[in-house]
Design a protein around this motif. Structure first.
Motif, PDB file in Angstrom:
ATOM      1  N   ARG A 534       0.834  -1.199   0.000  1.00 50.55           N
ATOM      2  CA  ARG A 534       0.000   0.000   0.000  1.00 50.55           C
ATOM      3  C   ARG A 534       0.873   1.254   0.000  1.00 50.55           C
ATOM      4  O   ARG A 534       0.640   2.196  -0.728  1.00 50.55           O
ATOM      5  CB  ARG A 534      -0.933  -0.024   1.211  1.00 50.55           C
ATOM      6  CG  ARG A 534      -2.199   0.776   0.949  1.00 50.55           C
ATOM      7  CD  ARG A 534      -2.936   1.083   2.223  1.00 50.55           C
ATOM      8  NE  ARG A 534      -2.114   1.795   3.146  1.00 50.55           N
ATOM      9  CZ  ARG A 534      -2.043   1.513   4.451  1.00 50.55           C
ATOM     10  NH1 ARG A 534      -2.729   0.502   4.951  1.00 50.55           N
ATOM     11  NH2 ARG A 534      -1.276   2.226   5.249  1.00 50.55           N
ATOM     12  N   ASP A 535       1.896   1.197   0.818  1.00 49.04           N
ATOM     13  CA  ASP A 535       2.812   2.337   0.845  1.00 49.04           C
ATOM     14  C   ASP A 535       3.368   2.619  -0.548  1.00 49.04           C
ATOM     15  O   ASP A 535       3.413   3.763  -0.991  1.00 49.04           O
ATOM     16  CB  ASP A 535       3.979   2.039   1.784  1.00 49.04           C
ATOM     17  CG  ASP A 535       3.585   2.270   3.232  1.00 49.04           C
ATOM     18  OD1 ASP A 535       2.423   2.720   3.423  1.00 49.04           O
ATOM     19  OD2 ASP A 535       4.406   1.990   4.109  1.00 49.04           O
ATOM     20  N   ASP A 538       0.892   4.073  -2.856  1.00 49.77           N
ATOM     21  CA  ASP A 538       0.702   5.486  -2.527  1.00 49.77           C
ATOM     22  C   ASP A 538       1.818   6.314  -3.100  1.00 49.77           C
ATOM     23  O   ASP A 538       1.597   7.342  -3.748  1.00 49.77           O
ATOM     24  CB  ASP A 538       0.661   5.654  -1.008  1.00 49.77           C
ATOM     25  CG  ASP A 538      -0.673   5.169  -0.449  1.00 49.77           C
ATOM     26  OD1 ASP A 538      -1.559   4.884  -1.305  1.00 49.77           O
ATOM     27  OD2 ASP A 538      -0.814   5.073   0.775  1.00 49.77           O
ATOM     28  N   ARG A 541       1.665   6.537  -6.867  1.00 48.59           N
ATOM     29  CA  ARG A 541       0.590   7.408  -7.318  1.00 48.59           C
ATOM     30  C   ARG A 541       0.943   8.874  -7.093  1.00 48.59           C
ATOM     31  O   ARG A 541       0.688   9.734  -7.912  1.00 48.59           O
ATOM     32  CB  ARG A 541      -0.695   7.029  -6.591  1.00 48.59           C
ATOM     33  CG  ARG A 541      -1.827   6.830  -7.573  1.00 48.59           C
ATOM     34  CD  ARG A 541      -3.033   6.246  -6.939  1.00 48.59           C
ATOM     35  NE  ARG A 541      -3.144   4.827  -7.159  1.00 48.59           N
ATOM     36  CZ  ARG A 541      -3.312   3.920  -6.195  1.00 48.59           C
ATOM     37  NH1 ARG A 541      -3.347   4.291  -4.921  1.00 48.59           N
ATOM     38  NH2 ARG A 541      -3.420   2.650  -6.489  1.00 48.59           N
ATOM     39  N   GLN A 542       1.581   9.070  -5.955  1.00 48.95           N
ATOM     40  CA  GLN A 542       2.006  10.439  -5.642  1.00 48.95           C
ATOM     41  C   GLN A 542       2.954  10.946  -6.740  1.00 48.95           C
ATOM     42  O   GLN A 542       2.809  12.062  -7.236  1.00 48.95           O
ATOM     43  CB  GLN A 542       2.726  10.413  -4.318  1.00 48.95           C
ATOM     44  CG  GLN A 542       2.549  11.686  -3.535  1.00 48.95           C
ATOM     45  CD  GLN A 542       3.148  11.506  -2.154  1.00 48.95           C
ATOM     46  OE1 GLN A 542       3.342  10.377  -1.679  1.00 48.95           O
ATOM     47  NE2 GLN A 542       3.425  12.610  -1.507  1.00 48.95           N
TER      48      GLN A 542
END
Lengths: 618, 486
Positions: A534-535, A538, A541-542
């Protein structure tokens, strides 16, 4: 009639100054002066040794020009009327520094008198000429009625090069002559050079006469004259051929023999010259004006035509092409923006799947190691060591994975930026993705799984349970042999059985413990995986978002610049087209005026069609 | 000259070196073999010049018979060679050779080319005459100016096919000289002006046909001779009236009779009739003379020729032989023939070698192959080293600067290096029948004197260099004498 050609000439002069051609204006003014001058200037040209000087002598019946052998005439010789015979070498002073040679101000010529017996040396250019001076010429004055009537004869150095005609200075230039006599001797027909020379002179000078000299030398001069006329007709040169013999004329003059004079052919020539002289103010002038008009109009029209032509060429290369380039630029930018967006999306999707696979792979390896380890090891004994190892491995895996992610992101950023390379905008966004410091802490805590210990009580109980069965079994058997139920054998066997069941039980327990631990660890790793992935997502995507924002901004910036240039190019092209349109109109107008002027000049002696160069363009 | 490498041997060697180099190229081999064969053939002298400069007339005058021109052969080269019987063959382009009929006439022969002239490239005329024993004469089409495009200029072909050229010009004007200069682009062409004699043809027309016209023409020729520009182009300049010379050579008794009749008319009266060609043909002469005869006389002699001949008859040349000789002398034909003998025939080895060098150079420049630079080097070496060329260069230098020698020394140097003829007697300036002993003495004396000059440190370098060449010539003569005496 005189007024009319003068008007046309003045009109030509006005046109010249309107076109800003001072050089032509100068020529026209000079022509005007020349045409108003009642004197008839006769220029004698031709190849060397054709008897040019002798011809002049024979015309005026005086040995004015030195004749002889080889190259006698080096300087042009001007023979004109004078009360008493004189000779002088005239030379313009050397052009003073600072004053450009083009300014055709009338410079006072310096005259150096030459003794009459030294005329030959003067004409040969060896006497009376200052070195470094301007073009020099010899002036000879002779008291003769024919000259007194206003005829000026100009003898020139012989040449067989067209370029050299009139090269001996302004005095010998055909443009300043009213009548040009080309001398060619009777021993041969007109040569190619002579015909070329005639064509060259005819271009600027309409009044040319071919004088066929030395008819006394050969018997078939009539045939030669006939062939010469044919040559002239073939070449389209409207010049008459007049055969003459200077020798006969001079002899006739000495002997005062009229018949001989008539035989020499000179009366025809002189009659022609006299007709030119009397008709100078009218017929000759009109023809001359026509020639001037032709030359001037050609000269004026040539740059205009050239300008028209270059303008057409410019249309391909000028502002219009810049406009097209800008248009292309806009399209290109649009394509570029689609391209970079696509490539960003694709790359990020690839990245995510790659990263996930990578992490999965790493965790699977860890799990495999865990399985192997706990196939043999007892979690009770090895747990602490194992926990350390597992945590370290997981953190390492997560870190390696993250590092790869960072690298990939960087690579993606560069990849997308490459799309902007042709704009010089391939800068990366000012970003930095670093490894989180607290990577270890953010991972889920591995809890020690609950495992069953094999306590001493349990062991005792299990042992008892096992030994009971054995003792009973053997006790019964031994009772058959008459032994008591509890005897040393059965007790021994019972102890044996008890031990075995304790061992079995403890093995079973160990296996259960191992299974429990494995399950627990698997769960833990799964949890770890989910959290880490998940990290990563994230982060990716960032990054994607950041890159998108950056490059979108860049595209907008570029678009603005390109559209701006497109707009200015369009504006420029519009203005330019308008300007050109206007200039073309001007040129066309000027051309039309020139054509009208030409027509007017041609009207002087009957209508003639305008030359092709003035016909309007299709 | 037996000192050092002989020029003809050097040329022969060069040709074979080239043959070896180009053995794979059949066309080049053909050309080179042709050059080798040419070394043994008679000297080829072309008569070239611009349009109506009198080429055929001069050629006829040299032959002493009316054989040129071939009717209708405007663009063709006509070769006159020695042969047992009169024969003429035309070589049209792309067609088999064709025999032409030769019509013998009282004064020579006439050949008529039956068809269009443009197609024929060469016509070979064989004519039995002593004049052609040593040379082959070539009548060439008119030289056209540089304006003619798209075809090899006549001058190029003249320089390629002929060993020597009689360049005819009316007055040595610039455009004619430029045509000659165009032939000097190669290294061989620049080496020395050995193969061209400039002829001021139609000398009789100089000065509008005045009686002293030929004298003036001779002065003009001398002026041209000293002109450095002409010096670089021609080995000699001669004024010659082809028509008077030819008339002199072919003067028949009936001609002489007619001229004698004319000379009998009182001078003033005759002069009036000789004022113009028209007057002579149509006027009523005080003596009876058929108009056709008058026209024929005029055609052959020209007005000037008739004036000259009648004057000569009046002043004592009162028989055919005397008049003929005097006409030939006055026309400059004698001088021209002398010049041809001295400059061309005596130097035939040099000229042949020169042609060979030029041919090899052209080939090498047109089709360079590996190793052809070496050939160029050899050519340059021969040109720079061959004593004949050094003599010729010195001759040119002496002609217009004299290198600062005084007139007497310059004349002696010129004589010793063959400027007055290349025979031993001519070089040494002694009588023809001198003994070997006398020749030896004179040559040794000259060599000693010129050696002192060559080694005199006070003299300027150019003079010492010049003197060295003269010394070398003297050594050559001494060697020749020694070889002959042995």
């Amino acid at each position: 009639m005189a007024g009319i050609w003068l008007d046309v000439l003045d009109e030509i002069a006005r046109t010249c100054s309107a076109h800003g051609r001072d050089d032509l204006l100068q020529t026209v003014r000079q022509k005007r002066t020349q045409l108003l001058d009642p004197k008839l200037r006769v220029l004698v040209i031709g190849e060397p040794n054709q008897g040019k000087s002798q011809l002049i002598n024979a015309i005026i019946n005086a040995p004015a020009c030195p004749v002889g052998d080889g190259r006698t005439t080096v300087l042009p010789t001007v023979v004109q009327h004078a009360e008493a015979a004189y000779a002088a070498v005239a030379q313009a002073p050397p052009p003073a520094p600072g004053r450009s040679a083009g300014t055709a101000t009338v410079v006072a010529v310096e005259r150096t008198p030459v003794a009459l017996n030294q005329v030959a040396a003067g004409v040969a250019g060896t006497v009376g000429r200052r070195p470094g001076g301007g073009p020099a010429y010899v002036e000879i004055g002779v008291p003769r009625a024919l000259l007194g009537a206003g005829m000026v004869l100009v003898d020139t150095p012989g040449t067989d090069e067209i370029a050299a005609v009139g090269g001996a200075g302004p005095v010998a230039s055909p443009s300043r002559a009213d009548t040009v006599l080309l001398v060619s001797d009777s021993t041969r027909e007109l040569s190619v050079t002579e015909l070329d020379m005639l064509l060259h002179v005819m271009r600027s000078h309409p009044n040319v006469v071919v004088v066929q000299s030395k008819t006394d030398l050969v018997a078939d001069w009539r045939a030669v004259a006939e062939r010469n006329r044919q040559h002239l007709a073939d070449a389209g040169i409207p010049a008459p051929v007049i055969p003459v013999s200077a020798t006969l004329r001079l002899r006739a003059a000495a002997a005062d023999d009229r018949a001989l004079n008539a035989e020499s052919g000179f009366p025809t020539l002189i009659a022609r010259l006299q007709r030119d002289m009397s008709g100078k103010a009218d017929q000759l002038a009109r023809v001359a004006v026509q020639a001037v008009a032709r030359t001037v109009v050609e000269q004026l029209a040539a740059p205009l035509r050239a300008e028209l032509a270059t303008q057409e060429a410019e249309e391909q290369s000028g502002p219009i092409s810049r406009l097209h380039a800008a248009q292309r630029e806009v399209d290109e930018l649009r394509r570029c923006s689609t391209r970079w967006q696509n490539s960003l999306n694709d790359e990020v999707a690839d990245l995510l799947s790659d990263i996930e696979y990578d992490l999965r792979d790493r965790t699977r390896q860890i799990l495999r190691a865990v399985d192997e380890a706990f196939d043999t090891a007892d979690p009770l004994v090895a747990w602490d060591t194992f926990q350390d190892w597992l945590e370290r491995s997981l953190v390492e895996a997560a870190e390696a994975n993250h590092e790869w992610l960072i690298q990939r992101c960087d690579w993606i950023a560069r990849r997308v930026a490459a799309n902007f390379a042709r704009y010089g905008y391939d800068v990366l966004p000012p970003w930095s993705m670093t490894m989180p410091e607290d990577f270890g802490e953010r991972l889920p805590e591995l809890e020690r799984p609950k495992v069953d210990r094999f306590t001493t009580g349990q062991k005792l109980f299990t042992g008892m349970k096992g030994s009971y069965g054995g003792m009973l079994m053997f006790g019964l058997a031994t009772t058959l042999a008459g032994m008591p139920m509890i005897n040393p054998v059965s007790v021994g066997i019972g102890a044996l059985f008890g031990g075995k069941s304790i061992r079995d039980e403890s093995k079973q327990l160990l296996r259960r413990r191992q299974a429990t631990v494995k399950t627990a660890i698997q769960r833990h790793v799964d949890e770890f995986f989910v959290r880490v992935i998940r990290d990563c997502r994230d982060a990716a995507r960032q990054v994607q978002r950041m890159l998108r924002d950056h490059f979108t901004g860049l595209t907008e910036e570029l678009q603005e610049a390109i559209v701006q240039s497109f707009r200015s190019a369009k504006q420029e092209a519009d203005t330019d087209a308008a300007l050109r349109e206007q200039r073309q109109r001007e040129i066309r107008l000027k051309m039309t005026r020139l054509a009208a002027l030409y027509e007017q000049s041609q009207q002087l002696s009957g209508p003639r069609s305008a030359p092709g160069l003035l016909e309007p363009r299709a | 000259m037996t000192v050092g490498v002989r020029l003809d041997e050097a040329a022969w060697g060069l040709l074979h070196q080239a043959l070896d180099l180009y053995r794979a190229n059949s066309r080049a081999v053909g050309q080179l073999r042709h050059q080798v064969a040419r070394l043994e053939e008679p000297l080829r002298i072309a008569v070239a010049g611009p349009w109506r400069s009198g080429k055929s007339t001069v050629l006829n005058a040299l032959m002493g018979e009316e054989v040129a021109p071939v009717e209708g052969a405007d663009g063709a080269f006509t070769w006159y060679e020695d042969g047992a019987a009169p024969r003429a063959t035309a070589y049209p382009v792309g067609q088999p050779a064709q025999e032409l009929t030769v019509v013998k006439s009282a004064t020579g022969m006439r050949v008529d080319l039956g068809w269009g002239a443009g197609e024929v490239r060469d016509i070979v005329v064989q004519w039995p005459t002593r004049a052609l024993r040593q040379v082959t004469l070539i009548d060439t089409p008119a030289l056209t100016g540089a304006g003619e495009r798209g075809r090899v200029s006549v001058m190029d072909r003249v320089l390629r096919d002929a060993d020597a050229v009689l360049f005819l010009t009316r007055d040595g004007r610039d455009s004619d000289l430029r045509v000659l200069e165009s032939g000097r682009e190669s290294a061989v062409g620049q080496a020395a002006p050995v193969n061209v004699i400039m002829v001021l043809s139609r000398a009789d027309e100089t000065g509008g046909g005045r009686i002293d016209g030929l004298l003036t023409a001779r002065q003009l020729a001398r002026r041209h001779y000293r002109d450095p520009r002409v010096g670089a182009l021609a080995v000699n300049v001669v004024a010659c009236s082809g028509s008077v010379g030819l008339a002199g050579r072919m003067l028949s008794e009936s001609d002489f009779g007619a001229l004698a009749v004319l000379a009998g008319v009182p001078r003033a009266e005759l002069e009036a009739h000789l004022l113009s060609a028209d007057r002579f043909c149509r006027g009523d002469l005080p003596v009876r003379m058929d108009p056709d005869l008058r026209a024929a006389l005029l055609d052959r002699f020209g007005l000037f020729g008739i004036r000259l001949a009648t004057t000569l008859v009046r002043s004592g040349f009162d028989n055919r032989v005397k008049l003929s000789a005097e006409l030939i002398r006055r026309s400059g034909l004698t001088e021209l023939r002398e010049a041809v003998t001295r400059c061309f025939i005596d130097r035939r080895d040099t000229l042949k070698a020169r042609s060979a060098l030029a041919a090899v150079e052209t080939l090498v420049r047109a089709e360079p192959v590996r190793g052809s630079e070496e050939l160029v080097g050899t050519i340059e070496q021969i040109l720079a080293g061959a004593h004949e060329f050094r003599e010729l260069r010195l001759l040119v230098a002496l002609r217009h600067t004299r290198l600062g020698f005084d007139a007497e020394l310059a004349a002696e140097a010129q004589r010793l290096i063959g400027g007055d003829g290349v025979g031993l007697a001519a070089r040494l300036g002694v009588e023809h029948e001198a003994t070997v002993q006398r020749l030896w003495e004179v040559a040794a004396d000259a060599q000693g004197r010129w050696r002192d000059r060559a080694e005199d440190p006070i003299l300027p370098l150019a003079q010492r260099r010049g003197a060295e060449v003269v010394v070398r010539s003297c050594e050559g003569m001494l060697a020749e004498l020694a070889a002959g005496g042995r």
